[in-house]
Write an enzyme that holds these catalytic residues in place. Sequence first.
Site, PDB file in Angstrom:
ATOM      1  CD  GLU A   1      -5.190  -0.720   3.121  1.00 23.97           C
ATOM      2  OE1 GLU A   1      -5.741  -0.845   2.014  1.00 23.97           O
ATOM      3  OE2 GLU A   1      -4.894  -1.694   3.828  1.00 23.97           O
TER       4      GLU A   1
ATOM      5  NE  ARG B   1      -3.570  -2.470  -0.096  1.00 22.31           N
ATOM      6  CZ  ARG B   1      -3.206  -3.591  -0.720  1.00 22.31           C
ATOM      7  NH1 ARG B   1      -2.048  -3.632  -1.397  1.00 22.31           N
ATOM      8  NH2 ARG B   1      -3.957  -4.663  -0.683  1.00 22.31           N
TER       9      ARG B   1
ATOM     10  CB  CYS C   1      -8.745  -2.386   4.302  1.00 20.41           C
ATOM     11  SG  CYS C   1      -9.351  -3.975   3.722  1.00 20.41           S
TER      12      CYS C   1
END
Length: 292
Positions: free
Chosen positions: A287, A164, A216
């Site tokens: 995230e 990410r 998420c």
Amino acid sequence: MRETPSPLLAERTSICLGGRAIAELHLEAEDDVFRLAERQKQLGGRLFFLGAGTNILAADGDLPVILVRYAEEGEPTVVRDEGERVMVRVGASVPLPRLLRFCAAHGLSGLEGLVGIPGSVGGAVAMNAGSFGCEVGPNLASVRFFDGSQIRDADGSQLSYGYRHMRMPGEVAGYLVLSGTFSLTRKAKDDISLVMRHNFFEKKSKQPVTAWSAGCVFKNPAPDRSAGKLLDAAGYRGKSLGGMMFSPLHANFLVNTGKGSASAAFDLMRMAEDEVRRRFGVTLEPEVRIVS
């Protein structure tokens, strides 16, 4: 460059939360990036590059930020065909699902695992979006981006990416993706569509894909350790506070049930972090990108 005064983040994010920014600047051509510094100086505040707003959690109230959105879309374009290997250039503001439909229609494989991920191509590049074992980074042949002072091009070998995150070459603290060129392989259209359908329905059965959510909320602390499973074990699946809730379908999805606030979201996140740390000795890292 167009400008919108005092935009509301709740109207620009998929979780439908957030207060007012100073302004929103819509870049209609690449050269508009060179006007940003002067306009920022006039308006005050800091620049925040915003894609489709699908992984953003913005605070309530007045925010000292200027939203910057690259408005030039266009369509995915084949820029080089080497037989089995095909290069497809796509603008940053193109929705990721549109790119995937293009790939399926033209028999181009490599991105099937990204099906079901909302947002723009630029955001997917900047976050190195991934799912079903597929990530954006390994499929990039090159990226065109603005580093705050100049427009640059980087080929895939110059990119540094991981879970990410995507880092451009050089000491670039923040950047705006303008376009990406993907290296894809030829495959039967029916085979690609079949994999995409399977992945979509698999995701839909386990994630609240139609809810007001930012995706998420926490990163997985390790490849073999899921944030969702930790939150579930800590008792946070379905846990709610002030109109915010960890989804009963997937504990790592923070959902706005319709009357939530950013302050309630942050409180619920802190409660969950504390409980996971207390029980398992693991510190969860967001995230979602937080705007405050």
